[in-house]
Design a protein around this motif. Sequence first.
Motif, PDB file in Angstrom:
ATOM      1  N   ARG A 121       0.889  -1.331   0.151  1.00 32.40           N
ATOM      2  CA  ARG A 121      -0.019  -0.105   0.014  1.00 32.40           C
ATOM      3  C   ARG A 121       0.918   1.071  -0.104  1.00 32.40           C
ATOM      4  N   ILE A 122       0.779   2.117  -0.866  1.00 28.71           N
ATOM      5  CA  ILE A 122       1.725   3.057  -1.269  1.00 28.71           C
ATOM      6  C   ILE A 122       1.136   4.432  -1.322  1.00 28.71           C
ATOM      7  N   ALA A 123       1.702   5.499  -0.653  1.00 28.35           N
ATOM      8  CA  ALA A 123       0.941   6.770  -0.756  1.00 28.35           C
ATOM      9  C   ALA A 123       2.074   7.545  -1.458  1.00 28.35           C
ATOM     10  N   LEU A 124       1.544   8.371  -2.391  1.00 26.76           N
ATOM     11  CA  LEU A 124       2.270   9.238  -3.190  1.00 26.76           C
ATOM     12  C   LEU A 124       1.755  10.677  -2.876  1.00 26.76           C
ATOM     13  N   VAL A 125       2.429  11.592  -2.117  1.00 21.78           N
ATOM     14  CA  VAL A 125       1.922  12.729  -1.545  1.00 21.78           C
ATOM     15  C   VAL A 125       2.302  13.983  -2.319  1.00 21.78           C
ATOM     16  N   SER A 126       1.244  14.834  -2.909  1.00 29.72           N
ATOM     17  CA  SER A 126       1.595  15.843  -3.866  1.00 29.72           C
ATOM     18  C   SER A 126       0.595  16.953  -3.249  1.00 29.72           C
ATOM     19  N   MET A 127       1.226  17.637  -2.169  1.00 28.37           N
ATOM     20  CA  MET A 127       0.218  18.471  -1.412  1.00 28.37           C
ATOM     21  C   MET A 127      -0.077  19.877  -2.197  1.00 28.37           C
ATOM     22  N   HIS A 128       0.750  20.483  -2.747  1.00 31.26           N
ATOM     23  CA  HIS A 128       0.472  21.745  -3.433  1.00 31.26           C
ATOM     24  C   HIS A 128      -0.133  21.756  -4.890  1.00 31.26           C
ATOM     25  N   THR A 129      -0.314  20.545  -5.619  1.00 27.65           N
ATOM     26  CA  THR A 129      -0.604  20.519  -6.759  1.00 27.65           C
ATOM     27  C   THR A 129      -0.874  19.047  -7.149  1.00 27.65           C
ATOM     28  N   SER A 130      -1.842  18.944  -8.077  1.00 27.27           N
ATOM     29  CA  SER A 130      -2.692  17.456  -8.230  1.00 27.27           C
ATOM     30  C   SER A 130      -2.075  17.006  -9.540  1.00 27.27           C
ATOM     31  N   PRO A 131      -1.889  15.554  -9.612  1.00 29.56           N
ATOM     32  CA  PRO A 131      -1.504  15.068 -10.716  1.00 29.56           C
ATOM     33  C   PRO A 131      -2.789  14.923 -11.758  1.00 29.56           C
ATOM     34  N   THR A 132      -3.953  15.354 -11.369  1.00 29.27           N
ATOM     35  CA  THR A 132      -4.910  15.562 -12.354  1.00 29.27           C
ATOM     36  C   THR A 132      -5.051  16.842 -13.114  1.00 29.27           C
TER      37      THR A 132
ATOM     38  N   GLY B  76       6.316  19.325 -14.753  1.00 28.54           N
ATOM     39  CA  GLY B  76       6.689  17.917 -14.948  1.00 28.54           C
ATOM     40  C   GLY B  76       6.593  16.915 -13.699  1.00 28.54           C
ATOM     41  N   MET B  77       6.326  17.619 -12.858  1.00 25.41           N
ATOM     42  CA  MET B  77       6.287  16.616 -11.337  1.00 25.41           C
ATOM     43  C   MET B  77       4.769  16.176 -11.516  1.00 25.41           C
ATOM     44  N   ASN B  78       3.948  17.051 -11.859  1.00 27.41           N
ATOM     45  CA  ASN B  78       2.528  16.184 -11.992  1.00 27.41           C
ATOM     46  C   ASN B  78       2.345  15.158 -12.971  1.00 27.41           C
ATOM     47  N   VAL B  79       3.104  15.405 -14.079  1.00 30.46           N
ATOM     48  CA  VAL B  79       3.327  14.195 -14.829  1.00 30.46           C
ATOM     49  C   VAL B  79       4.046  13.014 -14.259  1.00 30.46           C
ATOM     50  N   VAL B  80       5.173  13.197 -13.477  1.00 29.61           N
ATOM     51  CA  VAL B  80       5.992  12.230 -12.681  1.00 29.61           C
ATOM     52  C   VAL B  80       5.117  11.477 -11.787  1.00 29.61           C
ATOM     53  N   VAL B  81       4.019  12.263 -10.941  1.00 34.21           N
ATOM     54  CA  VAL B  81       3.351  11.737  -9.997  1.00 34.21           C
ATOM     55  C   VAL B  81       2.376  10.566 -10.496  1.00 34.21           C
ATOM     56  N   ALA B  82       1.540  11.153 -11.511  1.00 34.33           N
ATOM     57  CA  ALA B  82       0.394  10.557 -12.285  1.00 34.33           C
ATOM     58  C   ALA B  82       1.060   9.198 -12.930  1.00 34.33           C
TER      59      ALA B  82
ATOM     60  N   VAL C 265      -2.295   1.993  -4.770  1.00 28.73           N
ATOM     61  CA  VAL C 265      -1.858   3.470  -4.889  1.00 28.73           C
ATOM     62  C   VAL C 265      -2.729   4.517  -4.190  1.00 28.73           C
ATOM     63  N   VAL C 266      -2.521   5.317  -3.537  1.00 21.61           N
ATOM     64  CA  VAL C 266      -3.365   6.484  -2.909  1.00 21.61           C
ATOM     65  C   VAL C 266      -2.221   7.739  -3.256  1.00 21.61           C
ATOM     66  N   VAL C 267      -2.827   8.689  -4.045  1.00 24.09           N
ATOM     67  CA  VAL C 267      -2.360   9.885  -4.317  1.00 24.09           C
ATOM     68  C   VAL C 267      -2.977  10.917  -3.451  1.00 24.09           C
ATOM     69  N   ALA C 268      -2.468  11.614  -2.766  1.00 23.12           N
ATOM     70  CA  ALA C 268      -3.013  12.412  -1.649  1.00 23.12           C
ATOM     71  C   ALA C 268      -2.503  13.954  -2.107  1.00 23.12           C
ATOM     72  N   THR C 269      -3.638  14.835  -2.238  1.00 24.68           N
ATOM     73  CA  THR C 269      -3.430  16.221  -2.502  1.00 24.68           C
ATOM     74  C   THR C 269      -4.334  17.116  -1.735  1.00 24.68           C
ATOM     75  N   ARG C 270      -4.120  18.402  -1.729  1.00 25.01           N
ATOM     76  CA  ARG C 270      -4.829  19.423  -0.864  1.00 25.01           C
ATOM     77  C   ARG C 270      -5.995  19.990  -1.686  1.00 25.01           C
ATOM     78  N   ALA C 271      -7.168  19.977  -1.001  1.00 24.74           N
ATOM     79  CA  ALA C 271      -8.321  20.750  -1.719  1.00 24.74           C
ATOM     80  C   ALA C 271      -8.168  22.241  -1.965  1.00 24.74           C
ATOM     81  N   ARG C 272      -8.568  22.766  -3.041  1.00 24.04           N
ATOM     82  CA  ARG C 272      -8.564  24.001  -3.370  1.00 24.04           C
ATOM     83  C   ARG C 272     -10.066  24.464  -3.944  1.00 24.04           C
ATOM     84  N   ALA C 273     -10.185  25.784  -4.288  1.00 21.45           N
ATOM     85  CA  ALA C 273     -11.469  26.193  -4.552  1.00 21.45           C
ATOM     86  C   ALA C 273     -11.908  25.341  -6.155  1.00 21.45           C
ATOM     87  N   ASP C 274     -10.781  25.074  -6.760  1.00 22.01           N
ATOM     88  CA  ASP C 274     -11.319  24.671  -8.170  1.00 22.01           C
ATOM     89  C   ASP C 274     -10.935  22.865  -7.844  1.00 22.01           C
ATOM     90  N   LEU C 275     -10.616  22.412  -6.874  1.00 26.72           N
ATOM     91  CA  LEU C 275     -10.555  20.928  -6.604  1.00 26.72           C
ATOM     92  C   LEU C 275     -11.157  20.803  -5.189  1.00 26.72           C
TER      93      LEU C 275
END
Length: 404
Positions: free
Chosen positions: A2-13, A23-29, A42-52
């Motif tokens: 069970r793997i966590a990939l953490v991308s707090m400030h920007t989402s791979p989506t 490029g980081m978004n591409v690498v994480v995705a 695999v769980v990718v964790a990111t922070r909620a924003r107004a547009d997300l």
Amino acid sequence: MRIALVSMHTSPTEIPGSGDAGGMNVVVAEAARALSARGHEVVVATRARADLPAGVTRLAWSGRAAAGQDPLSPVVAVLPAGDPELAKGELPGVVEQFAAELRALGRFDAVHGHYWLSALAAQRAWGGSAPVVTTFHTLAAQKNALLAAGDRPEPAVRLNAEAALAHSSFVVAGSESELAGVNAFYGTPALGSAVVHPGVDTALFAPRSGGAGSAAPLRVTVLGRVQPLKGQDLAVRAAAELAIADPGLFARTEWVIAGEPTPGAADYAAELRRLAERAGIAARVRFLPAQSREQAAALLASSALVLVPSHSETFGLTALEAGASGAPVIAAGHTGLLEAVPDGVAGVHLSGRDPVAWAGAIADLLRDEPRRAQLAASARRHAELHDWAAHAAALERIYATLAG
């Protein structure tokens, strides 16, 4: 695992080239998809924003990535932490809140923080139960040492956090250059380190048959976030110099700058347009918004040349994607670009930032079609050595060793 990939400030989506996405978004995705294809949860964790908004979704598989496979898509967990409208510079103040949300996701066998904020939050969430892997992507001290004119240096809070992470987590660098920077600025990572190059989707990023034809303009492309670090102003200045040195050749070209300004870089983006207007070349310079993966692949494949005039690059994923697309690259000859664009193989390196020298190198390659074809073929072969499945396998070995 069970793997966590953490991308707090920007989402791979997000679309690379928009906002803080690159490029980081591409690498994480792609790492998430490739690890999932190897049978991991695999769980990718990111922070909620107004547009997300907060919630759970899945990182969809493209038809290319899932061909012949039916893997479980990675989960994207969008976690609330602070005001959704917070600017990137304010995020250190909500690291603890984000870490608490991470802990609520449960236990993981492997935890990988992408960017210093993510690694810091991951350490505070799980540091006592699982070794944290850190990938910095952009090294603050290295960026400051090669700072673009008009760009803001990275703050002490980030420099201090990166130094601490270098000695309290396992460091995965995207290039030998990045790892050398970690060693030089922060010392040898105490828990170990490894270089794992990014991959490239060579099915999507590929040469296109039925070229543009002899009447079509020779397209010169710069693709990526618009900001001083990426140095798009050098491309515009080189275009202006080419217009003076060889008006006939310049008249056969089309210059494309594709990408949107990062937060705080709107003035820089506006100045690029003013530069083109003052030089009298605005009619031949096109500014495009951020490109989807499919749009980026088509744009690169249609380009006679791709320019990467960055002041520094952790690796230079766009350059690798250009090579996969059969487009030779003229790149600044430093940092991770030395590995993404081997000189004389995937393109040409230039050592300075003199627009006259860049214009000369561009003109030489535009005039020499056989040389461009030779570089296109060898660039494609170089790109084929970089595979997301191999990237994931290397990460899996690191995670398994640390878990063991």
